[in-house]
Design a protein around this motif. Structure first.
Motif, PDB file in Angstrom:
ATOM      1  N   ALA A   1      11.000  48.896  90.606  1.00 38.95           N
ATOM      2  CA  ALA A   1      11.481  50.103  91.285  1.00 38.95           C
ATOM      3  C   ALA A   1      11.177  51.261  90.346  1.00 38.95           C
ATOM      4  O   ALA A   1      11.464  51.198  89.146  1.00 38.95           O
ATOM      5  CB  ALA A   1      12.975  49.995  91.560  1.00 38.95           C
ATOM      6  N   PHE A   2      10.577  52.320  90.883  1.00 36.62           N
ATOM      7  CA  PHE A   2      10.088  53.408  90.028  1.00 36.62           C
ATOM      8  C   PHE A   2      10.491  54.755  90.595  1.00 36.62           C
ATOM      9  O   PHE A   2      10.312  55.023  91.784  1.00 36.62           O
ATOM     10  CB  PHE A   2       8.560  53.325  89.928  1.00 36.62           C
ATOM     11  N   TRP A   3      11.068  55.599  89.717  1.00 35.93           N
ATOM     12  CA  TRP A   3      11.427  56.963  90.094  1.00 35.93           C
ATOM     13  C   TRP A   3      10.760  57.924  89.122  1.00 35.93           C
ATOM     14  O   TRP A   3      10.903  57.802  87.899  1.00 35.93           O
ATOM     15  CB  TRP A   3      12.938  57.174  90.037  1.00 35.93           C
ATOM     16  N   LEU A   4      10.033  58.893  89.658  1.00 40.24           N
ATOM     17  CA  LEU A   4       9.431  59.942  88.858  1.00 40.24           C
ATOM     18  C   LEU A   4      10.039  61.271  89.298  1.00 40.24           C
ATOM     19  O   LEU A   4       9.860  61.700  90.431  1.00 40.24           O
ATOM     20  CB  LEU A   4       7.911  59.971  89.063  1.00 40.24           C
ATOM     21  N   VAL A   5      10.780  61.904  88.389  1.00 34.80           N
ATOM     22  CA  VAL A   5      11.418  63.190  88.682  1.00 34.80           C
ATOM     23  C   VAL A   5      10.634  64.257  87.925  1.00 34.80           C
ATOM     24  O   VAL A   5      10.775  64.405  86.702  1.00 34.80           O
ATOM     25  CB  VAL A   5      12.897  63.189  88.257  1.00 34.80           C
ATOM     26  N   LYS A   6       9.786  65.001  88.642  1.00 33.13           N
ATOM     27  CA  LYS A   6       8.838  65.906  87.997  1.00 33.13           C
ATOM     28  C   LYS A   6       9.509  67.146  87.405  1.00 33.13           C
ATOM     29  O   LYS A   6       8.977  67.743  86.467  1.00 33.13           O
ATOM     30  CB  LYS A   6       7.748  66.296  88.987  1.00 33.13           C
ATOM     31  N   ASN A   7      10.598  67.570  87.956  1.00 39.16           N
ATOM     32  CA  ASN A   7      11.356  68.683  87.383  1.00 39.16           C
ATOM     33  C   ASN A   7      12.784  68.195  87.170  1.00 39.16           C
ATOM     34  O   ASN A   7      13.662  68.424  88.003  1.00 39.16           O
ATOM     35  CB  ASN A   7      11.313  69.901  88.297  1.00 39.16           C
ATOM     36  N   PHE A   8      12.971  67.500  86.060  1.00 41.02           N
ATOM     37  CA  PHE A   8      14.247  66.856  85.775  1.00 41.02           C
ATOM     38  C   PHE A   8      15.225  67.864  85.177  1.00 41.02           C
ATOM     39  O   PHE A   8      15.118  68.223  84.000  1.00 41.02           O
ATOM     40  CB  PHE A   8      14.042  65.680  84.821  1.00 41.02           C
TER      41      PHE A   8
ATOM     42  N   LEU B   1      23.555  44.586  97.684  1.00 43.90           N
ATOM     43  CA  LEU B   1      22.356  45.333  98.049  1.00 43.90           C
ATOM     44  C   LEU B   1      21.464  45.484  96.818  1.00 43.90           C
ATOM     45  O   LEU B   1      21.943  45.776  95.724  1.00 43.90           O
ATOM     46  CB  LEU B   1      22.765  46.707  98.583  1.00 43.90           C
ATOM     47  N   THR B   2      20.151  45.289  96.980  1.00 46.89           N
ATOM     48  CA  THR B   2      19.205  45.433  95.878  1.00 46.89           C
ATOM     49  C   THR B   2      18.247  46.592  96.150  1.00 46.89           C
ATOM     50  O   THR B   2      18.179  47.121  97.264  1.00 46.89           O
ATOM     51  CB  THR B   2      18.383  44.147  95.677  1.00 46.89           C
ATOM     52  N   TRP B   3      17.487  46.961  95.115  1.00 49.56           N
ATOM     53  CA  TRP B   3      16.486  48.014  95.304  1.00 49.56           C
ATOM     54  C   TRP B   3      15.451  47.587  96.337  1.00 49.56           C
ATOM     55  O   TRP B   3      14.919  48.416  97.081  1.00 49.56           O
ATOM     56  CB  TRP B   3      15.809  48.343  93.980  1.00 49.56           C
ATOM     57  N   ASN B   4      15.169  46.301  96.393  1.00 51.37           N
ATOM     58  CA  ASN B   4      14.231  45.806  97.398  1.00 51.37           C
ATOM     59  C   ASN B   4      14.724  46.112  98.809  1.00 51.37           C
ATOM     60  O   ASN B   4      13.938  46.470  99.692  1.00 51.37           O
ATOM     61  CB  ASN B   4      14.041  44.291  97.242  1.00 51.37           C
ATOM     62  N   ASP B   5      16.030  46.002  99.015  1.00 51.53           N
ATOM     63  CA  ASP B   5      16.589  46.195 100.352  1.00 51.53           C
ATOM     64  C   ASP B   5      16.392  47.606 100.882  1.00 51.53           C
ATOM     65  O   ASP B   5      16.302  47.814 102.099  1.00 51.53           O
ATOM     66  CB  ASP B   5      18.090  45.866 100.352  1.00 51.53           C
ATOM     67  N   ILE B   6      16.328  48.593  99.987  1.00 50.00           N
ATOM     68  CA  ILE B   6      16.243  49.977 100.474  1.00 50.00           C
ATOM     69  C   ILE B   6      14.918  50.665 100.146  1.00 50.00           C
ATOM     70  O   ILE B   6      14.653  51.752 100.654  1.00 50.00           O
ATOM     71  CB  ILE B   6      17.400  50.831  99.914  1.00 50.00           C
ATOM     72  N   LEU B   7      14.063  50.015  99.304  1.00 51.46           N
ATOM     73  CA  LEU B   7      12.802  50.651  98.933  1.00 51.46           C
ATOM     74  C   LEU B   7      11.565  49.872  99.372  1.00 51.46           C
ATOM     75  O   LEU B   7      10.450  50.410  99.298  1.00 51.46           O
ATOM     76  CB  LEU B   7      12.735  50.847  97.414  1.00 51.46           C
ATOM     77  N   ASN B   8      11.716  48.645  99.827  1.00 51.44           N
ATOM     78  CA  ASN B   8      10.581  47.794 100.153  1.00 51.44           C
ATOM     79  C   ASN B   8       9.783  48.366 101.325  1.00 51.44           C
ATOM     80  O   ASN B   8      10.278  48.425 102.449  1.00 51.44           O
ATOM     81  CB  ASN B   8      11.065  46.383 100.494  1.00 51.44           C
ATOM     82  N   PRO B   9       8.525  48.778 101.109  1.00 49.96           N
ATOM     83  CA  PRO B   9       7.731  49.343 102.198  1.00 49.96           C
ATOM     84  C   PRO B   9       7.357  48.328 103.269  1.00 49.96           C
ATOM     85  O   PRO B   9       6.910  48.707 104.359  1.00 49.96           O
ATOM     86  CB  PRO B   9       6.481  49.878 101.473  1.00 49.96           C
ATOM     87  N   GLU B  10       7.524  47.037 102.962  1.00 52.03           N
ATOM     88  CA  GLU B  10       7.207  45.999 103.943  1.00 52.03           C
ATOM     89  C   GLU B  10       8.334  45.822 104.962  1.00 52.03           C
ATOM     90  O   GLU B  10       8.137  45.195 106.005  1.00 52.03           O
ATOM     91  CB  GLU B  10       6.929  44.679 103.226  1.00 52.03           C
ATOM     92  N   ILE B  11       9.511  46.360 104.657  1.00 55.36           N
ATOM     93  CA  ILE B  11      10.621  46.353 105.616  1.00 55.36           C
ATOM     94  C   ILE B  11      10.472  47.593 106.483  1.00 55.36           C
ATOM     95  O   ILE B  11      10.239  48.686 105.975  1.00 55.36           O
ATOM     96  CB  ILE B  11      11.980  46.373 104.884  1.00 55.36           C
ATOM     97  N   PRO B  12      10.570  47.464 107.797  1.00 57.75           N
ATOM     98  CA  PRO B  12      10.420  48.631 108.682  1.00 57.75           C
ATOM     99  C   PRO B  12      11.286  49.795 108.219  1.00 57.75           C
ATOM    100  O   PRO B  12      12.438  49.611 107.812  1.00 57.75           O
ATOM    101  CB  PRO B  12      10.865  48.093 110.040  1.00 57.75           C
ATOM    102  N   ARG B  13      10.729  50.994 108.265  1.00 59.61           N
ATOM    103  CA  ARG B  13      11.413  52.176 107.739  1.00 59.61           C
ATOM    104  C   ARG B  13      12.766  52.388 108.395  1.00 59.61           C
ATOM    105  O   ARG B  13      13.749  52.733 107.731  1.00 59.61           O
ATOM    106  CB  ARG B  13      10.531  53.415 107.947  1.00 59.61           C
ATOM    107  N   GLU B  14      12.846  52.173 109.712  1.00 56.19           N
ATOM    108  CA  GLU B  14      14.108  52.393 110.410  1.00 56.19           C
ATOM    109  C   GLU B  14      15.163  51.402 109.938  1.00 56.19           C
ATOM    110  O   GLU B  14      16.343  51.744 109.819  1.00 56.19           O
ATOM    111  CB  GLU B  14      13.899  52.261 111.917  1.00 56.19           C
TER     112      GLU B  14
END
Length: 338
Positions: A61-68, A218-231
């Motif tokens: 799981a990766f977060w890039l905050v460009k203006n932190f 709940l895991t990061w996979n549960d809310i960030l996985n692009p293979e799970i339908p967005r809705e």
């Protein structure tokens, strides 16, 4: 037990190497080499995980905050170059230590779930990290690396530069709070934050950094996985955090909450927590669907110099969290929008 010798290393990045999938399919790392200002210790190494050791899901799981924007940035600038162990008060709500859950470092929905090394552009962790580090080196930036120090002298370095809580199975022994790794880059006119977790780690943890609730979490996979339908991912996210902090007023202290669901939310037992860890329980109100409401705070304070605001439900789990800086406030009662 928590990770050992946790702290932050202030340095100058000079170069890096990394292992491709062909070179290491099991436990590849990106090695970032850095020096202190006087170069008295030579180069030290930051060992950055670029693949999870969890065989069931090795993505990160990766977060890039460009203006932190961080109210602690000036305190970091005051540190002398070198490693600084963070313990005691520094490993708490108002300290310098990182906590992905309690520190409100990023909006969790902005994260990406990324594999180690696959063909194609902008689709793996190397595609994300390489441009950031190239830019840091080219611009002679100051880097702050959070993690666990190892070795001594010229062989010293830092690892565990990732989320260090909410891990399952054999990694549970390293779980703890206010001991997460990460990288902050000071470019002079702006800061960038780099935060790395593992797909199998829990979104919520208890006071010991263990997955919460312990079963069915709940895991990061549960809310960030692009293979799970967005809705489907959106429904999980809204179900977990139906209410968000949309505004705050600094002196007199108030927060505005917005219900993003199509049903009423009972706020009985819910609370707001400030930077120092003090809490203020909300009244037994019902927030109608799609509506927003402001609440006066008396048990916790929102300092003008910046801080964090966290919304907790009746089980003590984080529903939402934000952070603000002194630049976003001014005398006379400033409304800060999130």
């Amino acid at each position: 037990m928590p990770i050992e010798d946790y702290g932050v290393w202030k340095a100058k990045p000079v170069r890096f190497t990394y292992e491709t999938d062909e070179e290491d399919h099991v436990s590849p790392h990106l090695s970032l080499f850095f020096t202190t200002s006087d170069n008295s210790r030579g180069e030290s190494r930051a060992a950055i995980n670029i693949k999870s050791g969890d065989k069931s899901d090795s993505r990160l799981a990766f977060w890039l905050v460009k203006n932190f924007e961080n109210f602690q940035n000036e305190r970091l600038r005051e540190l002398k170059p070198g490693f600084h162990r963070l313990e005691g008060a520094e490993q708490g709500p108002n300290g310098l230590a990182l906590d992905y859950i309690r520190g409100n470092l990023f909006r969790r929905e902005t994260g990406r779930l990324l594999p180690h090394d696959v063909p194609g552009p902008d689709n793996d962790i190397l595609d994300e990290l390489i441009p950031v580090l190239d830019g840091a080196i080219a611009n002679d930036s100051i880097i702050y690396i959070f993690g666990s120090r190892f070795g001594s002298g010229s062989g010293s370095g830092i690892h565990d530069i990732h989320m260090n809580q909410g891990s399952p199975r054999r990694w549970r022994r390293d779980n703890g709070v206010y001991q997460d790794g990460g990288i902050l880059l000071d470019f002079g006119d702006h800061w960038t934050g780099v935060f790395i977790g593992f797909a199998s780690q829990a979104v919520h943890t208890d006071s010991e950094g263990q997955p919460s609730p312990p079963h069915g979490y709940l895991t990061w996979n549960d809310i960030l996985n692009p293979e799970i339908p967005r809705e489907q991912r959106r429904k999980r996210d809204i179900s977990d955090r139906p209410v968000q902090i949309s505004e705050a007023v600094i002196s007199p202290d108030m927060v505005t909450l917005t219900n993003h669901t199509d049903g009423a939310v009972q706020l009985h037992g819910w609370s707001v927590r400030d930077t120092k860890g003090d809490s203020d329980y909300l009244p037994d109100a019902t927030l109608p669907p799609g509506r927003r409401q402001s609440f006066q705070l008396s048990g916790c304070a929102l300092p003008r110099e910046g801080g964090i605001i966290t919304l907790l439900n009746d089980r003590g789990l984080k529903v939402d969290g934000v952070r603000y800086t002194a630049a976003q406030t001014r005398p006379g009662g400033q409304i800060v929008s999130f």
